[in-house]
Design an enzyme around this catalytic site. Sequence first.
Site, mmCIF file in Angstrom:
data_model
loop_
_atom_site.group_PDB
_atom_site.id
_atom_site.type_symbol
_atom_site.label_atom_id
_atom_site.label_comp_id
_atom_site.label_asym_id
_atom_site.label_seq_id
_atom_site.Cartn_x
_atom_site.Cartn_y
_atom_site.Cartn_z
ATOM 1 C CB CYS A 1 -0.894 0.008 1.234
ATOM 2 S SG CYS A 1 0.043 0.089 2.785
ATOM 3 C CG HIS B 1 4.043 -6.259 11.173
ATOM 4 N ND1 HIS B 1 2.882 -5.906 11.813
ATOM 5 C CD2 HIS B 1 5.042 -5.967 12.041
ATOM 6 C CE1 HIS B 1 3.160 -5.418 13.006
ATOM 7 N NE2 HIS B 1 4.462 -5.444 13.163
ATOM 8 C CG HIS C 1 3.697 -0.884 12.551
ATOM 9 N ND1 HIS C 1 5.007 -1.280 12.391
ATOM 10 C CD2 HIS C 1 2.965 -1.645 11.711
ATOM 11 C CE1 HIS C 1 5.054 -2.251 11.491
ATOM 12 N NE2 HIS C 1 3.847 -2.485 11.061
ATOM 13 C CB CYS D 1 1.038 4.631 7.848
ATOM 14 S SG CYS D 1 -0.371 4.772 6.712
ATOM 15 C CG HIS E 1 -0.989 -4.499 15.946
ATOM 16 N ND1 HIS E 1 -0.511 -3.310 15.440
ATOM 17 C CD2 HIS E 1 -1.011 -5.369 14.893
ATOM 18 C CE1 HIS E 1 -0.264 -3.454 14.148
ATOM 19 N NE2 HIS E 1 -0.552 -4.693 13.792
ATOM 20 C CD GLU F 1 -2.577 0.949 13.625
ATOM 21 O OE1 GLU F 1 -3.662 1.548 13.728
ATOM 22 O OE2 GLU F 1 -2.321 0.153 12.696
ATOM 23 C CB THR G 1 -5.169 1.764 10.405
ATOM 24 O OG1 THR G 1 -3.872 1.157 10.434
ATOM 25 C CG2 THR G 1 -5.135 3.092 11.127
ATOM 26 C CB SER H 1 3.435 -5.728 5.050
ATOM 27 O OG SER H 1 2.882 -4.711 5.837
#
Length: 288
Positions: free
Chosen positions: A14, A43, A76, A98, A126, A128, A165, A246
């Site tokens: 992305c 990741h 992240h 991001c 996680h 993030e 996200t 990813s």
Amino acid sequence: MSKRVLLAAPRSFCAGVDRAIEIVERLLAEHGPPIYVRHQIVHNDHVVRRLENLGAVFVDDEDEIPAGEICVLSAHGVAPAVRENCEKRGLRVVDAVCPLVSKVHAEARRYADSGHLVALVGHADHVEVIGTHGERPESTVVVESPEAAAELESDGRPVAVISQTTLSLDDVRATVDALEKRFGTLTRPGADDICYATQNRQDAVKRLVEVARNAGAEAELIDGESPLAEDMVSRHEVIGLTAGASTPDALVDATIEQLAALGHGEVVEVTVAREDVHFRLPREVASA
């Protein structure tokens, strides 16, 4: 029916992942190794190994980076305390977070500072979520399931909901519904926090491995490098193939070659969305 591969689109990198990788590559080209990166830049082990071979050094904590060196913050995101520690240690920080994650961080601050209890829907472990929670830890609660949502206490504060996200709308819907059942109308961002790329890639197969299994289809998570099991491939006439945000295209191409060698030579691309998103590079590398 001929044996064929249905190739989902969009797939693979992305805009946020592309940006993060390009930042590290440009820093290596301009400054030479080592370039230190806090946590895996994205990741994917294949990506990490390639960047390590170029001279990137991935660390779990900014305290592992020698004073004065470049510290790239992964896609992240991190808590404010991490940035403060980097500054205190004299590290030269380059932000590869991001922009969609940065947006959620801003929402967490805005809601908490206006008196809300922030319900952060996601996985507590996680990276993030750890970073987002760290924006306003005293006013933010990570909610991992509908069951947890049903037991949440707000102490009279209005509840605002944000989410990790990289979860899909399906992943968060039941938990958000449970929060609404408990607290009534929730304050939420004008646009969904869900990453456009995550949603597009999950829609493209309806959906990745976990969702495919939930729908009753046989699904396997593969690394794109190891040999495919011939017995797994041979018992299917049609095989769907996709890749997370990813995953580099090279691993998808390698898998297509393996499938062709096992008799699935016809490839049909199934497109559900077009992506033309691009994020600006930070000033530290924009002119490199």
